[in-house]
Scaffold this motif. Sequence first.
Motif, short mmCIF file in Angstrom:
data_model
loop_
_atom_site.label_atom_id
_atom_site.label_comp_id
_atom_site.label_asym_id
_atom_site.label_seq_id
_atom_site.Cartn_x
_atom_site.Cartn_y
_atom_site.Cartn_z
N VAL A 419 0.79 -1.15 -0.05
CA VAL A 419 -0.11 -0.07 -0.10
C VAL A 419 0.89 1.24 -0.20
O VAL A 419 0.62 2.24 -0.80
CB VAL A 419 -1.07 0.12 1.30
N MET A 420 1.89 1.24 0.75
CA MET A 420 2.73 2.41 0.82
C MET A 420 3.53 2.37 -0.39
O MET A 420 3.71 3.99 -0.78
CB MET A 420 3.85 2.37 1.86
N TRP A 421 3.93 1.49 -1.03
CA TRP A 421 4.63 1.54 -2.49
C TRP A 421 3.43 2.23 -3.55
O TRP A 421 3.91 3.04 -4.12
CB TRP A 421 4.74 0.11 -3.27
N ALA A 422 2.02 1.79 -3.60
CA ALA A 422 1.18 2.69 -4.16
C ALA A 422 1.29 4.17 -3.81
O ALA A 422 0.97 5.03 -4.98
CB ALA A 422 -0.09 1.89 -3.94
N MET A 423 1.38 4.43 -2.69
CA MET A 423 1.61 6.06 -2.28
C MET A 423 2.52 6.38 -2.62
O MET A 423 2.71 7.60 -3.08
CB MET A 423 1.06 5.97 -0.63
N THR A 424 3.76 5.79 -2.81
CA THR A 424 4.83 6.37 -3.19
C THR A 424 5.05 6.77 -4.74
O THR A 424 5.43 7.59 -5.27
CB THR A 424 6.18 5.56 -2.98
N THR A 425 4.39 5.63 -5.39
CA THR A 425 4.69 5.86 -7.09
C THR A 425 3.27 6.13 -7.80
O THR A 425 3.24 6.42 -9.03
CB THR A 425 5.16 4.42 -7.66
N ARG A 426 2.03 6.18 -7.04
CA ARG A 426 0.88 6.48 -7.70
C ARG A 426 0.06 7.63 -7.08
O ARG A 426 -1.09 7.82 -7.28
CB ARG A 426 0.00 5.23 -7.82
N TYR A 427 0.92 8.50 -6.35
CA TYR A 427 0.19 9.47 -5.60
C TYR A 427 1.13 10.78 -5.55
O TYR A 427 2.39 10.61 -5.40
CB TYR A 427 -0.02 9.07 -4.25
N GLN A 428 0.39 11.95 -5.89
CA GLN A 428 0.98 13.10 -5.78
C GLN A 428 0.05 14.08 -4.92
O GLN A 428 -1.17 14.40 -5.14
CB GLN A 428 0.78 13.95 -7.27
N GLY A 429 0.58 14.62 -3.63
CA GLY A 429 -0.07 15.26 -2.68
C GLY A 429 -1.22 16.18 -3.15
O GLY A 429 -2.21 16.24 -2.47
N ASP A 430 -0.47 17.06 -4.20
CA ASP A 430 -1.59 18.19 -4.45
C ASP A 430 -2.64 17.96 -5.26
O ASP A 430 -3.67 18.79 -5.29
CB ASP A 430 -0.68 19.28 -5.13
N VAL A 431 -2.75 17.00 -6.02
CA VAL A 431 -3.74 16.49 -6.86
C VAL A 431 -4.47 15.26 -6.30
O VAL A 431 -5.70 14.96 -6.92
CB VAL A 431 -3.30 16.27 -8.32
N SER A 432 -3.72 14.41 -5.44
CA SER A 432 -4.34 13.04 -5.09
C SER A 432 -5.07 13.05 -3.75
O SER A 432 -5.46 11.96 -3.31
CB SER A 432 -3.31 12.17 -5.18
N THR A 433 -4.99 14.39 -2.94
CA THR A 433 -5.54 14.29 -1.68
C THR A 433 -6.96 15.14 -1.63
O THR A 433 -6.95 16.42 -2.25
CB THR A 433 -4.50 14.91 -0.78
N ILE A 434 -7.90 14.40 -1.02
CA ILE A 434 -8.99 15.49 -1.14
C ILE A 434 -9.48 15.41 0.54
O ILE A 434 -9.62 14.57 1.19
CB ILE A 434 -10.28 14.65 -1.67
N PHE A 435 -9.67 16.85 0.79
CA PHE A 435 -9.78 17.11 2.37
C PHE A 435 -11.39 17.40 2.37
O PHE A 435 -11.82 18.05 1.50
CB PHE A 435 -9.02 18.46 2.83
N ILE A 436 -12.04 16.91 3.60
CA ILE A 436 -13.32 17.20 3.98
C ILE A 436 -13.23 17.53 5.25
O ILE A 436 -13.41 16.88 6.45
CB ILE A 436 -14.21 16.04 3.66
N PRO A 437 -13.35 18.90 5.79
CA PRO A 437 -13.10 19.34 6.78
C PRO A 437 -14.34 19.63 7.64
O PRO A 437 -15.46 19.52 7.21
CB PRO A 437 -12.36 20.88 6.60
N GLY A 438 -14.36 19.68 9.01
CA GLY A 438 -15.40 20.03 9.83
C GLY A 438 -16.28 18.94 9.97
O GLY A 438 -17.53 19.25 9.82
#
Length: 500
Positions: A419-438
């Motif tokens: 799973v961490m391999w996928a996060m390392t090679t298939r993930y870019q923080g600025d476009v692959s992260t969705i925040f749902i606050p509050g």
Amino acid sequence: MNSPEDSNFPVCDLRSALEFLKQIPGEYIETSEPVDPHAELSGVYRYVGAHGTVMRPTQLGPAMVFNKVKGYDDVRVAIGVLASRKRVAALMNTTQEKVAFMFKDAVATPIAPVVVSAEKALCQEVVHRAIDPDFDILKILPAPTNTEHDAGPYFTMGLVYAEDPENGQHDVTIHRLCVQGKDEISIFLQPGGRHIDVFRKKAEAAGKALQVSISMGVDPAIYIGTCYEAPTTPLGYDELGVAGSIRQKAVELVQCLTINGRGIANAEIVIEGEVLPEMRVEEDQHTHTGYAMPEFPGYNGVANPSLPIIKVKAITHRRSPILQTCIGPSEEHCSMEGITTESSILTMVERAMPGFVKNVHNPAPGNGKYLSIIQVKKLQPVDEGRQRQAALLAFAAFSELKHIILVDEDVDIFDLSDVMWAMTTRYQGDVSTIFIPGVRCHPLDPSSDPAFSHSIRDHGIACKTIFDCTVPFALKGKFQRSEFMEVDVSRFIPGFPKHQ
């Protein structure tokens, strides 16, 4: 393995479960070295097999039975029976990859419990009534403390069973139970989280006590099944039917002796009592440590200043009973809560987008409740984006989820390194992260508090996050894992296990 419908499968209660585990190398261990139930017992198992979010060093290890408990001549203690997903799957007669699917199907096809006569109820072989002058809970049962800072001795695997005082509907759930006196136990009912609390409030509004039984030491299928929550099992759904479906045999209940309630007939121990109306106690009234006990996130829970009290009327048990317990932050909690949450997510997402989600895993670092890894398979361009829709469905249904990691079908969700391999090679923080606050989350998450961040408006409110570690469909051809020749390794290493 045989199918779950195999009537010859030997597990039907705690004792048969332990005998079954004895036959599997590395899954069971016992000791006759005397152990103190105050902190020492849990201290031992922390090293042997607790794992989960327990303070390191710890490990994933066997279930353990202590044959000699200091101060008790005829009571053994079992711990860690469910503290391994692989062990849970074996006890359910399936594999760890399929166990959530098994429970998913069982929820849809419950077999209702049945009531049997007292003559058939092993849990009533020995009876202790609270009217006896020498009655004392702790003289009968060795309720352990997890740490030296606990509010007191706790029953951590007690299944509280009660009826709705208005319509007779049943519910059974596990609650934090602290022994407060010779015939008193405090009960922690998470606000808005459990149906038992709905029953209690109805009884209290009418000025009446809520009659409850507490069953301990039962078939592992019962423990897992009773961890379901709404919306999967709404108010009025008797979770004992899930275990009935798993075993293809109804769970047997028996009428209690001192209250108008029922206990699990083949339980090792049943405590009978009633939750008193308008009576509250401080959870740590005897120790004043400020702590309750270690909770599943891995931190000491804060002692509650005002908890309802169960007035115990009787304790019944099998001859030479086995008290079943667990360590609060251990893998055991993750097995019970995680598998049922996985099952619930699979059910919900399958209804909305059939065939898209291949599997779900709620791993130990996420406490079974806070983190889900969802495996999807994109087959066509229009599938792009559906992975995030699946995550939103899971968040909408299960408020306690905090993080979701999305991965493709070629990632092993039961291997966190993959799973961490996928996060390392298939993930870019600025476009692959969705925040749902509050959003309302779980109150036991210590970071969900205004003191942690100015963005948090109240305790228990947090930011839910989706980590999309899936390959965009248009790029799938550029993200193919290296393929190796399929070979029979046993030619080179005799006895080497075949890949399943």
